[in-house]
Write a protein that holds these residues in place. Structure first.
Motif, PDB file in Angstrom:
ATOM      1  N   SER A   2       1.042  -0.688  -5.114  1.00 51.35           N
ATOM      2  CA  SER A   2       2.056  -0.977  -4.090  1.00 51.35           C
ATOM      3  C   SER A   2       2.764  -2.318  -4.310  1.00 51.35           C
ATOM      4  O   SER A   2       3.946  -2.442  -4.009  1.00 51.35           O
TER       5      SER A   2
ATOM      6  N   PHE B 179       6.147  -2.189  -6.075  1.00 48.97           N
ATOM      7  CA  PHE B 179       7.337  -1.741  -5.326  1.00 48.97           C
ATOM      8  C   PHE B 179       7.973  -2.919  -4.591  1.00 48.97           C
ATOM      9  O   PHE B 179       9.188  -3.058  -4.554  1.00 48.97           O
TER      10      PHE B 179
ATOM     11  N   HIS C  79       2.251   6.717  -2.979  1.00 55.11           N
ATOM     12  CA  HIS C  79       2.992   5.579  -2.417  1.00 55.11           C
ATOM     13  C   HIS C  79       4.312   6.112  -1.867  1.00 55.11           C
ATOM     14  O   HIS C  79       5.009   6.856  -2.567  1.00 55.11           O
TER      15      HIS C  79
ATOM     16  N   VAL D 272       5.999  -0.173   1.800  1.00 53.03           N
ATOM     17  CA  VAL D 272       5.252   0.835   1.028  1.00 53.03           C
ATOM     18  C   VAL D 272       4.073   1.300   1.869  1.00 53.03           C
ATOM     19  O   VAL D 272       3.270   0.484   2.325  1.00 53.03           O
TER      20      VAL D 272
ATOM     21  N   TYR E  90      11.647  -2.914  -3.015  1.00 53.20           N
ATOM     22  CA  TYR E  90      11.413  -1.998  -1.883  1.00 53.20           C
ATOM     23  C   TYR E  90      10.865  -2.832  -0.733  1.00 53.20           C
ATOM     24  O   TYR E  90      10.087  -3.763  -0.942  1.00 53.20           O
TER      25      TYR E  90
ATOM     26  N   ILE F 234       3.338  -3.872   3.118  1.00 50.98           N
ATOM     27  CA  ILE F 234       2.484  -2.838   2.540  1.00 50.98           C
ATOM     28  C   ILE F 234       1.504  -2.392   3.607  1.00 50.98           C
ATOM     29  O   ILE F 234       0.864  -3.213   4.246  1.00 50.98           O
TER      30      ILE F 234
ATOM     31  N   ALA G  14       7.681   4.473  -0.740  1.00 48.81           N
ATOM     32  CA  ALA G  14       8.367   3.176  -0.718  1.00 48.81           C
ATOM     33  C   ALA G  14       9.794   3.368  -0.212  1.00 48.81           C
ATOM     34  O   ALA G  14      10.453   4.357  -0.550  1.00 48.81           O
TER      35      ALA G  14
END
Ligand SMILES: C[S@@+](CC[C@H](N)C(=O)[O-])C[C@H]1O[C@@H](n2cnc3c(N)ncnc32)[C@H](O)[C@@H]1O
Length: 324
Positions: free
Chosen positions: A294, A297, A320, A305, A302, A2, A322
């Motif tokens: 985030s 995700f 966001h 992000v 994912y 992230i 992702a």
């Protein structure tokens, strides 16, 4: 992974090229982070505080929300005098040209027409202001002067589309919708889905930009609003009434503005269920919400992000981006 800022631009070819390109962006302090992220996604560079970005990447920015123009740099120098000399010594030729001047400095007292006239004298060829065959761009900053050949200008499609006949109090601003699509780095033609499409702001922008768009909404009236808005502008797109937690399909890009209610816990549960399905629909998702989600995700698979806060006067939206 992230990250709170846009550091990556994985869709940009890293191959160096001899040619250099200048991009000019709109300038708006509150939207600065958005503007930087958009140029980064198109050309792999951030603009400086005057909205100037120099890149080795030549890319079509006609769909941009904030990147106004791109030009191939023909000559550059520390100032206007130097630029005039450089243009003359390089023997730059252009037949039927017009020069657009962007004066991004307080230091130069000359008017734009005078700057254009001086550069025009140094160019081999005749100007044609009413119907130019070659559009040139002169950019004067505090410490650099450039002359470039324009290859792409934004079309400002959102201005027309924001006059759509059906809208709601929770509809996104059109320019923001366009920006979100661009931040994905997935360029048209590609299949774009908005699983919670409301009145269709994202669908309209996407269809206008050349994407094949599909929208879903749980609410029949919203589906009708999206359909009517698309047909009002003569744009193509499929709109289906469905619960986005259970839809199926394969798309290149998912862009949406998640619903929000009064109950935070209920929103939390809904977001969890929606994102657990979105991961099956598209490898790239660009999602705006009223708070940073985030971690959801990452929880649902994912791999990265990027989060971009977009402050408004009374609340902040979080965009966001992702990727799987
Ligand atoms: C914030 S609005 C979208 C606004 C839209 N971007 C626009 O510009 O008009 C969220 C939408 O999500 C829809 N929605 C809520 N829950 C949903 C679900 N489970 N599946 C699909 N759509 C849903 C709502 O009906 C609403 O139209």
């Amino acid at each position: 992974m992230i990250s709170a800022v846009f550091n990556s631009s994985p869709w940009i070819s890293p191959k160096p090229r001899a040619m250099k390109y200048i991009y000019l962006t709109a300038r708006s302090e509150p939207e600065r982070a958005l503007i930087e992220a958009e140029l980064l996604s198109f050309a792999g560079v951030r603009p400086d505080e005057k909205g100037v970005g120099i890149s080795e990447v030549k890319t079509d920015i006609s769909n941009a929300a904030y990147v106004k123009v791109g030009a191939e740099i023909l000559a550059e120098a520390p100032d206007l005098d130097g630029l005039e000399a450089e243009v003359a010594s390089k023997g730059i030729e252009a037949e039927g040209f017009a020069i657009r001047v962007e004066r991004l400095t307080e230091n130069l007292k000359l008017r734009s027409t005078e700057i254009a006239a001086r550069l025009a004298d140094a160019i081999r060829g005749r100007p044609n202001l009413s119907d130019p065959k070659v559009k040139l761009l002169a950019v004067l900053t505090d410490d650099r002067a450039y002359l470039g050949r324009i290859f792409s200008e934004y079309t400002k499609g959102w201005l027309r589309l924001s006059k759509k006949p059906y809208t709601t109090s929770s509809s996104l601003p059109h320019r923001l919708a366009r920006l979100m699509i661009n931040l994905s780095g997935v360029r048209p033609p590609a299949k774009l889905v908005d699983p919670c499409c409301g009145a269709g702001t994202i669908l309209l922008e996407g269809a206008d930009m050349g994407y094949e768009v599909t929208g879903y909404d749980i609410n029949y009236k919203m589906c009708q609003a999206s359909r009517k808005n698309l047909s009002y502008f003569g744009l193509k797109g499929e709109v289906i009434q469905a619960d986005a937690r259970f839809i199926e399909g394969e798309f290149d890009l998912l862009v949406t503005d998640l619903p929000y209610g009064r109950n935070m816990a209920a929103d939390e549960r809904l977001y969890d269920e929606l994102i657990s399905n979105f991961v099956n629909l598209s490898p790239v998702a660009v999602i705006v919400t009223a708070r940073d989600i985030s971690e959801l995700f990452i929880k649902h698979g994912y791999r990265s992000v990027d989060v971009l806060p977009s402050p408004k006067s009374w609340f902040t939206r979080y965009i966001h981006v992702a990727r799987l």
